[in-house]
Design a protein around this motif. Structure first.
Motif, PDB file in Angstrom:
ATOM      1  N   GLU A 112       0.870  -1.167   0.000  1.00 42.94           N
ATOM      2  CA  GLU A 112       0.000   0.000   0.000  1.00 42.94           C
ATOM      3  C   GLU A 112       0.911   1.223   0.000  1.00 42.94           C
ATOM      4  N   VAL A 113       0.978   1.905  -1.133  1.00 39.70           N
ATOM      5  CA  VAL A 113       1.949   2.984  -1.302  1.00 39.70           C
ATOM      6  C   VAL A 113       1.414   4.260  -0.653  1.00 39.70           C
ATOM      7  N   LYS A 114       2.148   4.782   0.319  1.00 39.34           N
ATOM      8  CA  LYS A 114       1.760   5.983   1.050  1.00 39.34           C
ATOM      9  C   LYS A 114       2.634   7.181   0.680  1.00 39.34           C
ATOM     10  N   THR A 115       3.529   6.995  -0.291  1.00 37.81           N
ATOM     11  CA  THR A 115       4.420   8.084  -0.688  1.00 37.81           C
ATOM     12  C   THR A 115       3.615   9.203  -1.337  1.00 37.81           C
ATOM     13  N   PRO A 116       3.753  10.451  -0.875  1.00 33.97           N
ATOM     14  CA  PRO A 116       3.013  11.547  -1.513  1.00 33.97           C
ATOM     15  C   PRO A 116       3.505  11.783  -2.935  1.00 33.97           C
ATOM     16  N   PRO A 117       2.644  12.217  -3.845  1.00 30.91           N
ATOM     17  CA  PRO A 117       3.073  12.513  -5.217  1.00 30.91           C
ATOM     18  C   PRO A 117       4.147  13.597  -5.227  1.00 30.91           C
ATOM     19  N   ARG A 118       4.992  13.540  -6.241  1.00 36.60           N
ATOM     20  CA  ARG A 118       6.051  14.533  -6.357  1.00 36.60           C
ATOM     21  C   ARG A 118       5.446  15.901  -6.597  1.00 36.60           C
ATOM     22  N   ALA A 119       5.818  16.868  -5.780  1.00 32.13           N
ATOM     23  CA  ALA A 119       5.191  18.190  -5.827  1.00 32.13           C
ATOM     24  C   ALA A 119       5.909  19.139  -6.778  1.00 32.13           C
ATOM     25  N   GLU A 120       7.256  19.114  -6.764  1.00 30.23           N
ATOM     26  CA  GLU A 120       7.984  20.103  -7.555  1.00 30.23           C
ATOM     27  C   GLU A 120       8.010  19.707  -9.029  1.00 30.23           C
TER      28      GLU A 120
END
Length: 238
Positions: A112-120
């Motif tokens: 279950e991937v909890k990594t936030p999407p890349r913002a920059e």
């Protein structure tokens, strides 16, 4: 009271034995899908040791713990055989979904991937996508007991040069390969292009002593070099 073995999938079974004899409890953390233990023992040497102990042919209970180059076993393998239930860590916080999806598909992790999407926004056109698979035309050849591919090394070096030109700091880049001979080609090529490679040099300390000092640059090496580490951009030369 308790022995804890981290990266147990990379640990030869013999290493924790003396600690386990003295422990009330033990916890093993590892992944049998990742790097396997590295053994320099040949099968002939392994058999010779067993013969000297009167244990050849190896009894079934010992077979699973042999550690020559031709077998694939680890402390993690044996610990999973010894317990009734293995706790699987399913929550993933490190890679963006597109990267960890490759491991998820190959190894069946059901993460279950909890990594936030890349913002920059990407600072280089090469980083427009989280993952790029780039085919190259070249010849893989043996070199000193290892493997190398000159065309692929040149392509990887070109990618690093473009990233640096686009403003990515060399110390934010990792270049990895399964083959030591390939890393030698990459090291020579990067340095010839004036791209710094992370290194250690001896500097004078107090009282005239010599101390190791880290020189910042591209992290370069076999996969073991960055085990557990992170870099913003990773180029993997297969």
């Amino acid at each position: 009271d308790q022995v804890v073995v981290d990266e147990a999938g990379q640990c030869l079974p013999a290493y924790p034995v003396t600690a386990l004899y003295r422990a009330k409890r033990a916890a093993f953390f590892g992944d049998t899908h990742q790097l396997q233990p590295v053994s320099t023992l040949t099968e002939r040497e392994d058999i010779g040791l067993l013969e000297s102990l009167g244990r050849w042919p190896a009894p079934p209970w010992l077979e699973c713990a042999r550690a020559h180059r031709g077998v694939s076993t680890s402390a993690q393998h044996l610990s999973e055989r010894a317990v009734g239930h293995v706790h699987r860590l399913r929550d993933h916080f490190r890679c963006v979904p597109e990267i960890i999806a490759i491991s998820n598909a190959l190894c069946g992790y059901s993460l279950e991937v909890k990594t936030p999407p890349r913002a920059e926004p990407p600072t280089s056109p090469l980083l427009a996508r989280p993952v790029s698979l780039i085919p190259t035309t070249g010849l893989q050849e043996r070199s000193g007991g290892s493997q190398r591919n000159g065309a692929e090394a040149d392509h990887a070096i070109d990618l690093v040069a473009r990233l640096v030109q686009d403003g990515i700091a060399p110390e934010e880049i990792g270049v990895l390969s399964p083959y030591r001979a390939q890393t030698w080609l990459l090291d020579r090529g990067l340095r010839s292009r004036g791209i710094p490679v992370e290194d250690w040099e001896l500097v004078k300390g107090k009282g005239g002593s010599t101390l190791p000092s880290r020189v910042a640059g591209v992290v370069l090496g076999t996969i073991h070099r960055l085990q557990g580490g992170e870099r913003r951009v990773v180029i993997f030369s297969t």
